[in-house]
Design a protein around this motif. Sequence first.
Motif, short mmCIF file in Angstrom:
data_model
loop_
_atom_site.label_atom_id
_atom_site.label_comp_id
_atom_site.label_asym_id
_atom_site.label_seq_id
_atom_site.Cartn_x
_atom_site.Cartn_y
_atom_site.Cartn_z
N MET A 1 0.85 -1.20 0.00
CA MET A 1 0.00 0.00 0.00
C MET A 1 0.88 1.25 0.00
O MET A 1 1.84 1.34 0.74
CB MET A 1 -0.87 -0.01 1.25
N THR A 2 0.58 2.21 -0.84
CA THR A 2 1.37 3.44 -0.90
C THR A 2 0.66 4.54 -0.13
O THR A 2 -0.47 4.38 0.31
CB THR A 2 1.51 3.92 -2.35
N ASP A 3 1.35 5.66 -0.05
CA ASP A 3 0.77 6.83 0.60
C ASP A 3 -0.57 7.19 -0.04
O ASP A 3 -1.58 7.43 0.61
CB ASP A 3 1.79 7.98 0.44
N VAL B 1 8.73 2.79 2.69
CA VAL B 1 7.48 3.26 2.09
C VAL B 1 6.69 4.05 3.14
O VAL B 1 6.61 3.65 4.29
CB VAL B 1 6.64 2.06 1.59
N GLU B 2 6.15 5.19 2.72
CA GLU B 2 5.39 6.00 3.68
C GLU B 2 3.90 5.72 3.59
O GLU B 2 3.35 5.57 2.50
CB GLU B 2 5.64 7.49 3.42
N LEU B 3 3.27 5.65 4.75
CA LEU B 3 1.82 5.49 4.82
C LEU B 3 1.26 6.69 5.56
O LEU B 3 1.94 7.28 6.40
CB LEU B 3 1.45 4.21 5.58
N TYR C 1 10.15 5.32 15.70
CA TYR C 1 11.18 4.77 14.85
C TYR C 1 11.85 5.94 14.10
O TYR C 1 11.16 6.85 13.64
CB TYR C 1 10.47 3.82 13.89
N ALA C 2 13.19 5.93 14.01
CA ALA C 2 13.88 6.99 13.26
C ALA C 2 13.87 6.63 11.77
O ALA C 2 14.53 5.68 11.36
CB ALA C 2 15.31 7.14 13.75
N PRO C 3 13.11 7.36 10.95
CA PRO C 3 12.92 6.93 9.56
C PRO C 3 14.18 7.08 8.72
O PRO C 3 15.03 7.91 9.00
CB PRO C 3 11.83 7.87 9.05
N LYS C 4 14.21 6.26 7.68
CA LYS C 4 15.37 6.28 6.77
C LYS C 4 15.58 7.69 6.20
O LYS C 4 16.71 8.16 6.06
CB LYS C 4 15.07 5.30 5.63
N GLU D 1 7.04 6.32 7.83
CA GLU D 1 7.52 5.10 7.18
C GLU D 1 6.86 3.87 7.80
O GLU D 1 6.45 3.88 8.97
CB GLU D 1 9.05 5.04 7.25
N ARG D 2 6.82 2.81 7.03
CA ARG D 2 6.08 1.60 7.38
C ARG D 2 6.39 1.05 8.79
O ARG D 2 5.46 0.66 9.50
CB ARG D 2 6.37 0.54 6.29
N PRO D 3 7.67 1.04 9.23
CA PRO D 3 7.91 0.46 10.56
C PRO D 3 7.24 1.23 11.68
O PRO D 3 7.07 0.71 12.79
CB PRO D 3 9.45 0.52 10.70
#
Length: 573
Positions: free
Chosen positions: A1-3, A513-515, A45-48, A525-527
Amino acid sequence: MTDTDSSARTGQASTGTTATTSTGAKRAYHRWAKNDTLEDYSLRYAPKSFRRWSPYVVATTALGGIAYLADFAIGGSIAISYGFSSAAVAILIAAVVIFATGIPIAYYSAKYSVDMDLLTRGAGFGYLGSTLTSIIYASFTFIFFALEGSIMAQAFQLGLHIPLAVSYLIASLLVIPLVIYGMTALSKMQVWTQPIWLIMMVAPFLAIAVKDPGEFARFTHFGGDSPTGAGFSFLSAGAGAGVALSLIAQIGEQVDYLRFMPDKTEENKKQWWGAVLSAGPGWVVLGALKQLGGAFLAFYVTEKIGKSVADEPIQQYLLGLKTFAAPVALGLATFFVVLSQVKINSTNAYSGSLSWSNFFSRVLHKHPGRVVWIFLNVGISLALMEGGVFGFLNNVLGFYSNVAIAWIGAVTADLVINKPLKLSPSYIEFKRAHLYNFNPVGFGSMLIASAVSIVAYFNAFGAYAKAFSPLIALGIGLALSPILAYTTKGKYYIARVDGLDEPLVVDGLLSSVELTCTVCTDAFERPDMASCPFHSGPICSLCCSLEAACHDACKKTGSGAVDLGMPVTATPV
Ligand SMILES: O=c1cc[nH]c(=O)[nH]1
């Protein structure tokens, strides 16, 4: 699933601060909490996309805080109390324990981009179980802020003739502007000040080595106040190690920075490991050397002006620098002490603000922004300073060790014993949506280990158990965690399956991937995301934490034990 998909599903825009969900919920964060530079993903979570520093910069920033001078005071105080041989062994015992427990903690934090609080949640404590460790960690930061601030104030008093009570206030206020700007400001400040700090730190030792090398041999006969003189005593070594072991929670501050490491790849894996090991457990190599340095300088000062102020770093450096720069020694020593203490106390206040954010967001379901908690942490420290905490250094730190080591022991056991035995999830889960509130594995181990060691510390089991009470806490924490994981069959780690369609892991790395969060409508981001039946859509970890009305509805489905492997992966990690 994308943003875009997610926005379409929830029928919401992906920007803005306010949203209306199917439950009618709206959440708009205070502008401080929405500013990434100020907020530093303190509860997430620290995003990429934010982890844009090289391994070298992250490691230098993390090691920048190790400029702290409490090590000189601790080493000096241990040497004066227990004499040379016992002090040296005490410092060594503590360093070995701290190094060994730091390796897995640094690795998991860097790999999963989570700070010490989030790591603890997933390492056997549960979502609310780790609120207690947030308090333990916050106490570490304010106790040490107070000790370091006292050391800075001693320099203001001696070098600038400012009364001590006023010096405490100045020492506290000085660091606030830096801390407010988080990792972005701290990384610049630490990198630029490091070379000058290093040169000034070693200068007195080099000068003494050149001018009076015999001092080092005489140091080995220093007995201080010890009844056994410079000779070795098992009891003294244990008591001294107890004081030095209070620093075990320092790994938390190291990983508050290491969570910003870039992903480990084939190309960067050598630098990645170098940074994680040197800035993670490696901090204690520098720490132990500084303690030995402080022990030596305390002996050097004692020979010249007596023992009463020999554990004060400003006196140690004043006399050390006088060996080659007498006319300017006071100015240089004052500058050095203030520089060192600004470097560490910005870190203390920063990490303290992260812990308080974690604690209050879970207990009160409120997050006004990390910046607010800086003032709480600094306020408590100031009160401790004005109460004269420096005068009770050995007692405060010796007691604190029991609790800190029980926590670190239980986390370490989960990472190095329970995970390989598959008694614990193969990854770090930190989200409320997926965790039980309490996991007896880590939480129970820590409570029992710290209770037994505190009783031992207060002499219930004799002199040896008192002296080695922190090691008792470590042993119990390490042993109980796998026992409890085995007896509970690991079923209190993960409360429900991950319901998002988007895979968590892509090509062996956590997905970037961002939601869009259904509640705040920002993209993460997903995590950082979970599926939320209460809000009928994806939710970010912070909105999930702050939701007071759902009463954990998502975890009441009675789905039974959940698989402990990595959820929904495209390719295995
Ligand atoms: O002041 C100190 C000393 C050690 N570790 C810290 O985090 N702060």
